[in-house]
Design a protein around this motif. Structure first.
Motif, short mmCIF file in Angstrom:
data_model
loop_
_atom_site.label_atom_id
_atom_site.label_comp_id
_atom_site.label_asym_id
_atom_site.label_seq_id
_atom_site.Cartn_x
_atom_site.Cartn_y
_atom_site.Cartn_z
N SER A 2 70.93 -80.44 -63.00
CA SER A 2 70.97 -81.12 -64.29
C SER A 2 70.31 -79.71 -65.37
O SER A 2 69.33 -78.97 -64.99
N TRP A 10 75.76 -84.97 -57.34
CA TRP A 10 76.89 -84.18 -58.05
C TRP A 10 78.25 -84.02 -56.98
O TRP A 10 78.80 -83.10 -57.03
N SER A 33 80.26 -82.26 -68.27
CA SER A 33 79.10 -83.38 -68.34
C SER A 33 79.30 -84.38 -67.64
O SER A 33 80.44 -84.95 -67.61
N GLN A 34 78.49 -84.96 -67.35
CA GLN A 34 78.32 -86.29 -66.73
C GLN A 34 78.06 -87.56 -67.73
O GLN A 34 77.25 -87.32 -68.71
N SER A 35 78.95 -88.63 -67.79
CA SER A 35 78.83 -89.70 -68.88
C SER A 35 77.50 -90.47 -68.58
O SER A 35 76.90 -90.51 -67.37
N TYR A 71 75.45 -85.74 -69.90
CA TYR A 71 74.50 -85.10 -68.98
C TYR A 71 75.05 -83.86 -68.66
O TYR A 71 75.76 -83.77 -67.70
N ILE A 125 74.42 -92.86 -64.49
CA ILE A 125 75.23 -91.43 -64.66
C ILE A 125 76.55 -91.56 -64.04
O ILE A 125 76.60 -92.08 -62.82
N GLY A 126 77.66 -91.17 -64.73
CA GLY A 126 78.96 -91.28 -64.19
C GLY A 126 79.64 -92.55 -64.41
O GLY A 126 79.61 -93.32 -65.39
N SER A 127 80.68 -92.89 -63.78
CA SER A 127 81.43 -93.88 -64.12
C SER A 127 80.89 -95.38 -64.09
O SER A 127 79.82 -95.50 -63.26
#
Length: 301
Positions: free
Chosen positions: A240, A195, A264-266, A161, A145-147
């Motif tokens: 979440s 987060w 949203s998170q990638s 997400y 999740i994220g970059s």
């Protein structure tokens, strides 16, 4: 020279009776056949073949070495066949890693369905918030999740997400409900490290993006602990949406600042950029993409 190639060349020379025929079988020159055998003899410290103008024969060392070469070549062929079979058949152990919240809420139910369909595959699932090195730690599939900053890996985008702000009715009744993001400064904050809660929360309304500095009095690295603290009435949590869904539906939590949406998170599925992936890996990739494809109506997790 490659030892196994030299062994195959030697066996061909014995079986076919001449360097010329061994060269044709191996698609090399007769000179190269002689070099392979000379290299073996130098390594072994003894002569393998006796050559005359009319025939060639094996020395005692050559006979013993020839028998061993046959066994080795046969074992290599069996190993190659086994590897080919494993690449073509969906079977074996598959090592997968994912963040705990995503793993529990999204991935675990999916894996159960996958294992029921593919009876010859086993999965070793490791859930951790730590950034795992797939190559160094022996994982074939990872979720993040994220970059993404791993150029050596293939990254397949999954549905994003979603996050929400929430607090318990007990907390809101006692502390009041924030009306604008700036009001968060007067509230107790439950921080979840994933987060970036230690520094700020990002919110958006329409095209407007807002960053609010937060100072959590409770900072945790476990998703379930953050949820329980919010349900227990300690403060406001950024979490979440799926993790909070049951509590929101049951009234144990209420959404805070619903018109200000956390971005949203990638989410990506990662795997090694190996062109010859075992069928167990390909089957899992196809299964996940079919179930969670980001292109399916822009669906979010």
């Amino acid at each position: 020279m490659d030892r196994l190639t030299s062994m195959r060349t030697f066996v061909n020379a014995v079986d076919l009776g001449s360097f010329r025929r061994a060269a044709e079988a191996g698609r090399i020159s007769a000179t190269m056949v002689a070099k392979h055998i000379a290299d073996l003899e130098q390594h072994l410290g003894g002569q393998l073949l006796i050559k005359t103008t009319r025939r060639q024969g094996l020395t005692l060392l050559g006979e013993a070495f020839y028998e061993r070469c046959l066994r080795i070549i046969d074992e290599v062929a069996q190993a190659d066949a086994l590897a080919e079979h494993m690449l073509q058949q969906p079977k074996g152990m598959l090592r997968v890693t994912a963040p705990p919240t995503f793993g529990n809420l999204v991935l675990s139910p999916l894996i159960v369905d996958f294992l029921q369909r593919y009876r010859d595959i086993s999965i070793d699932l490791v859930l951790t918030d730590r950034k795992v090195d797939l190559i160094e730690e022996g994982f074939e599939i990872g979720f993040r999740i994220g970059s993404i900053d791993d150029d050596a890996l293939v990254a397949r985008r999954l549905p994003p997400y979603r996050l929400k702000l929430a607090a318990s009715p007990i907390y809101v009744a006692a502390a009041g409900i924030p009306l604008v993001p700036e009001d968060l400064a007067a509230h107790e904050i439950i921080g979840f490290r994933q987060w970036e809660a230690r520094r700020f929360w990002r919110l958006q309304r329409g095209g407007e993006a807002i960053e609010i500095a937060v100072q959590p009095r409770l900072l945790v690295n476990d998703a379930e602990a953050a949820r329980r603290a919010a349900v227990g009435g300690f403060g406001i949590v950024l979490h979440s949406a799926q993790m909070l869904a049951d509590d929101l539906d049951a009234g144990r939590l209420v959404e805070v600042l619903p018109e200000f949406t956390p971005p949203s998170q990638s989410v990506h599925m990662l795997y090694l950029s190996d062109r010859r992936r075992p069928e167990k890996v390909l089957s899992f990739i196809r299964f996940v993409l079919a179930r969670l494809a980001a292109g399916a109506g822009g669906r979010q997790i």
